[in-house]
Design a protein around this motif. Structure first.
Motif, PDB file in Angstrom:
ATOM      1  N   ARG A 242     -14.391  37.800  39.095  1.00  0.00           N
ATOM      2  CA  ARG A 242     -14.888  38.432  39.771  1.00  0.00           C
ATOM      3  C   ARG A 242     -16.600  37.420  40.201  1.00  0.00           C
ATOM      4  O   ARG A 242     -17.094  37.664  41.198  1.00  0.00           O
ATOM      5  N   PHE A 243     -17.238  37.004  39.274  1.00  0.00           N
ATOM      6  CA  PHE A 243     -18.170  36.809  39.349  1.00  0.00           C
ATOM      7  C   PHE A 243     -18.734  34.987  40.147  1.00  0.00           C
ATOM      8  O   PHE A 243     -18.939  34.802  41.179  1.00  0.00           O
ATOM      9  N   VAL A 244     -17.008  34.377  39.900  1.00  0.00           N
ATOM     10  CA  VAL A 244     -17.215  32.942  41.288  1.00  0.00           C
ATOM     11  C   VAL A 244     -17.095  33.854  42.456  1.00  0.00           C
ATOM     12  O   VAL A 244     -16.939  33.743  43.670  1.00  0.00           O
ATOM     13  N   GLY A 245     -16.328  34.507  42.720  1.00  0.00           N
ATOM     14  CA  GLY A 245     -15.605  35.695  43.837  1.00  0.00           C
ATOM     15  C   GLY A 245     -17.512  35.952  44.506  1.00  0.00           C
ATOM     16  O   GLY A 245     -17.242  36.068  45.763  1.00  0.00           O
ATOM     17  N   MET A 246     -18.229  36.239  43.803  1.00  0.00           N
ATOM     18  CA  MET A 246     -19.227  37.014  44.183  1.00  0.00           C
ATOM     19  C   MET A 246     -20.115  35.592  44.846  1.00  0.00           C
ATOM     20  O   MET A 246     -20.841  35.879  45.764  1.00  0.00           O
ATOM     21  N   TYR A 272     -10.504  32.698  44.101  1.00  0.00           N
ATOM     22  CA  TYR A 272     -10.832  31.835  44.099  1.00  0.00           C
ATOM     23  C   TYR A 272     -10.199  31.379  42.642  1.00  0.00           C
ATOM     24  O   TYR A 272     -10.512  31.812  41.994  1.00  0.00           O
ATOM     25  N   ARG A 273      -9.862  30.354  42.958  1.00  0.00           N
ATOM     26  CA  ARG A 273      -9.253  29.425  42.001  1.00  0.00           C
ATOM     27  C   ARG A 273     -10.081  28.350  41.575  1.00  0.00           C
ATOM     28  O   ARG A 273     -10.814  27.380  42.342  1.00  0.00           O
ATOM     29  N   PHE A 274     -10.712  28.409  40.427  1.00  0.00           N
ATOM     30  CA  PHE A 274     -11.475  27.501  39.650  1.00  0.00           C
ATOM     31  C   PHE A 274     -11.285  26.476  38.712  1.00  0.00           C
ATOM     32  O   PHE A 274     -10.095  25.851  38.337  1.00  0.00           O
TER      33      PHE A 274
END
Length: 327
Positions: A242-246, A272-274
């Motif tokens: 969720r944080f990455v998507g934000m 998003y994949r990281f």
């Protein structure tokens, strides 16, 4: 605040915990009702809450240090006033959380002692140095942003005092996140040197911010039980996603690049994949081997010792006032 799937079953009850008590407790949780300090609760629930709330409180107090480092060097009076207010907010958050821990029978002085002598932890993120003014922006945007993602669900925590404390904490953290974003936006739209400073800060704080949510779900030792009892509502990995998507769309607005060449949108899931996180670094910092671990604890120890006279004076005044009222 962490757990794994192997611990999803209820932990064995103690001899002084009856099945009827546990059943009533579980039903209260299932009904989304809050547990209050005078309610019966399993020892494992109380101990888990104490561990989590104490770590949270310690993190707020230790978290004052990296930013306090820049109060005297803020680039303007306005920036100085805002940063001072933010650090004061964090002191208040620590006070709320220590109070919540006291409702579980903890003694605040004991908690501070356990922090100072290493028996309790605080968030590993605060063991990294703040090298430039841009770090104030990166901490606000990334660190406080991660805190918001992690803490908003805690406003629905099954333990009432913790949930209520988090309502105000989250409101104030949202201002902190906006402040950090505004600092980075100003720098990233400034001179070439300011842009480079902002990018450097994001490069250094991005991965430690992802570590804030704790280890992967399959390596965690507390999360599953905490989720079963609705202390936390989402797993470490879900909150991290969720944080990455934000952050991705916000980074585009800032004109800054997130330092992950593997970061990409998965069209099928919409997430998003990281790239891989360096968990060896995470555990080294947790064990006390980060860049600033020793400095942070030594500063806290010194502040505690130097403040002893204030605590003694306050206790003496309270005792005198009580004696006067009694007379």
């Amino acid at each position: 605040m962490h757990g794994n799937g192997d611990m999803a079953e209820v932990r064995p009850i103690r001899g002084d915990e009856s099945p009827a008590q546990l059943e009533a407790f579980e039903q209260t949780i299932a009904d989304d009702q809050t547990i209050e300090p005078r309610d019966w609760m399993p020892v494992a629930y109380r101990e888990g809450l104490l561990r989590q709330i104490a770590q949270h409180a310690h993190s707020e107090i230790i978290g004052m240090q990296p930013e306090g480092n820049w109060i005297t060097r803020a680039p303007s009076l306005r920036r100085k006033a805002i940063l001072m207010a933010k650090v004061q907010d964090e002191a208040g958050h620590g006070a709320y959380l220590y109070s919540a821990a006291e409702t579980l029978g903890a003694d605040r002085a004991d908690l501070v002692e356990m922090l100072i002598d290493g028996r309790q932890k605080y968030s590993s993120i605060f063991n990294y140095p703040t090298l430039t003014w841009a770090d104030m922006g990166a901490i606000g945007w990334l660190v406080d942003g991660a805190a918001i993602v992690n803490q908003v669900p805690l406003t629905r925590c099954s333990y009432g005092p913790y949930a209520r404390a988090m309502v105000r904490v989250c409101k104030e953290e949202s201002f902190h996140q906006r402040q950090g974003f505004e600092i980075l936006h100003t720098l990233s739209h400034g001179t070439e040197g300011q842009q480079a400073m902002a990018q450097d800060a994001v490069d250094r704080w991005w991965w430690p911010s992802l570590m804030m949510f704790g280890p992967p779900d399959d390596e965690s030792v507390h999360s599953a039980q905490s989720m079963r009892w609705k202390v936390k509502r989402f797993s470490n990995d879900e909150l991290r996603r969720r944080f990455v998507g934000m952050c991705v769309p916000q980074a585009e607005i800032l004109g800054l690049t997130l330092p992950d060449p593997e970061l990409q949108l998965d069209e099928e899931s919409g997430e998003y994949r990281f790239g891989p996180i360096d968990w060896d670094e995470f555990w080294e910092v947790v064990k006390g081997n980060g860049p600033c671990n020793r400095r942070r604890i030594e500063h806290r120890r010194r502040a505690h010792e130097e403040g002893a006279w204030v605590r003694e004076a306050a206790a003496a005044y309270a005792a005198k006032r009580e004696a006067t009222v009694a007379a």
